[in-house]
Write an enzyme that holds these catalytic residues in place. Structure first.
Site, short mmCIF file in Angstrom:
data_model
loop_
_atom_site.label_atom_id
_atom_site.label_comp_id
_atom_site.label_asym_id
_atom_site.label_seq_id
_atom_site.Cartn_x
_atom_site.Cartn_y
_atom_site.Cartn_z
N LYS A 79 11.40 -5.44 -62.20
CA LYS A 79 11.93 -4.29 -62.05
C LYS A 79 10.88 -3.63 -60.75
O LYS A 79 9.85 -3.27 -60.84
CB LYS A 79 11.78 -3.44 -63.42
CG LYS A 79 12.01 -1.82 -63.08
CD LYS A 79 11.60 -1.21 -64.61
CE LYS A 79 11.31 0.30 -64.34
NZ LYS A 79 11.00 0.86 -65.77
N GLU A 99 19.13 0.63 -72.56
CA GLU A 99 17.59 0.65 -72.89
C GLU A 99 17.40 2.15 -73.12
O GLU A 99 17.73 3.05 -72.46
CB GLU A 99 16.91 0.59 -71.34
CG GLU A 99 15.31 1.15 -71.19
CD GLU A 99 14.88 1.14 -69.78
OE1 GLU A 99 13.84 2.09 -69.82
OE2 GLU A 99 15.57 0.37 -68.94
#
Length: 203
Positions: free
Chosen positions: A122, A33
């Site tokens: 998340k 990411e």
């Protein structure tokens, strides 16, 4: 088996992105990411996707709007990670067949995210929710929901989080900080992977 770990390269530059990605990948972390508040993040994502896209899932973090989702997709990214829960961002990600990992802290956010089609959740910041809070949320989430802890999780507390029921983790400053060399990042990645496996009783 793919490790349930997301390597967060916040602050990486395009010129160093591939070397850092290779170092992280070599340790066994295959999800990368690049947060959108990094320098020229779309170019870093493009280079990572072009070079590592057949070996890693590459995408962006700190994605806040549907237009940013489209920008990441155009750059070759196939992963969208957000610090918050915006159904429009999740829905646009899924429309483009990208993985969507929104940030959640409450059960309301968690269920809104799942209803919008989130690939997983998340828990951010994980240290705010804590182990007991995470377990209480886990108890009401649908079976099979993937819950990753991000923020304050690493070598020292992997065992506690894994035993409490977390599925995976996002690794930020424990993995990479701007100015570090690929060799250093590779060593940190190896240490994190070893600790994660040890916490789960894995070889």
């Amino acid at each position: 088996m793919t490790l349930p770990l997301i390597g967060i390269l916040r602050g990486v530059t395009p010129d160093e992105a591939v070397a850092m990605g290779e170092a992280v990948l070599a340790a066994g972390i295959t999800t990368l990411e690049v947060p959108l508040n990094s320098p020229d993040p779309l170019e870093s994502i493009r280079r990572l996707a072009d070079t590592l896209g057949d070996r890693a899932l590459v995408g962006a973090g700190t994605v806040l709007t549907p237009s940013q989702v489209r920008d990441v997709f155009a750059a070759g990214g196939r992963l969208v990670v957000s610090p918050n829960c915006r159904p429009a961002v999740i829905e646009e990600s899924r429309r483009l067949d990208m993985q969507s990992w929104p940030g959640i802290v409450t059960p309301s956010e968690a269920f809104d995210a799942l209803e919008a089609g989130a690939s997983g959740l998340k828990l951010f910041p994980a240290i705010q929710v804590g182990l007991e809070g995470m377990q209480a949320m886990r108890a009401v989430l649908p079976t099979g929901t993937r819950l990753y802890a991000v923020g304050g999780i690493g070598v020292d507390n992997f065992a506690a989080w894994r035993s409490a029921g977390i599925d995976g983790a996002g690794l930020g400053s424990a993995l990479y900080r701007p100015g570090q060399s690929p060799a250093t990042v590779g060593e940190q990645a190896q240490a994190l992977v070893s600790a994660w496996r040890a916490a789960g009783g894995e070889a």
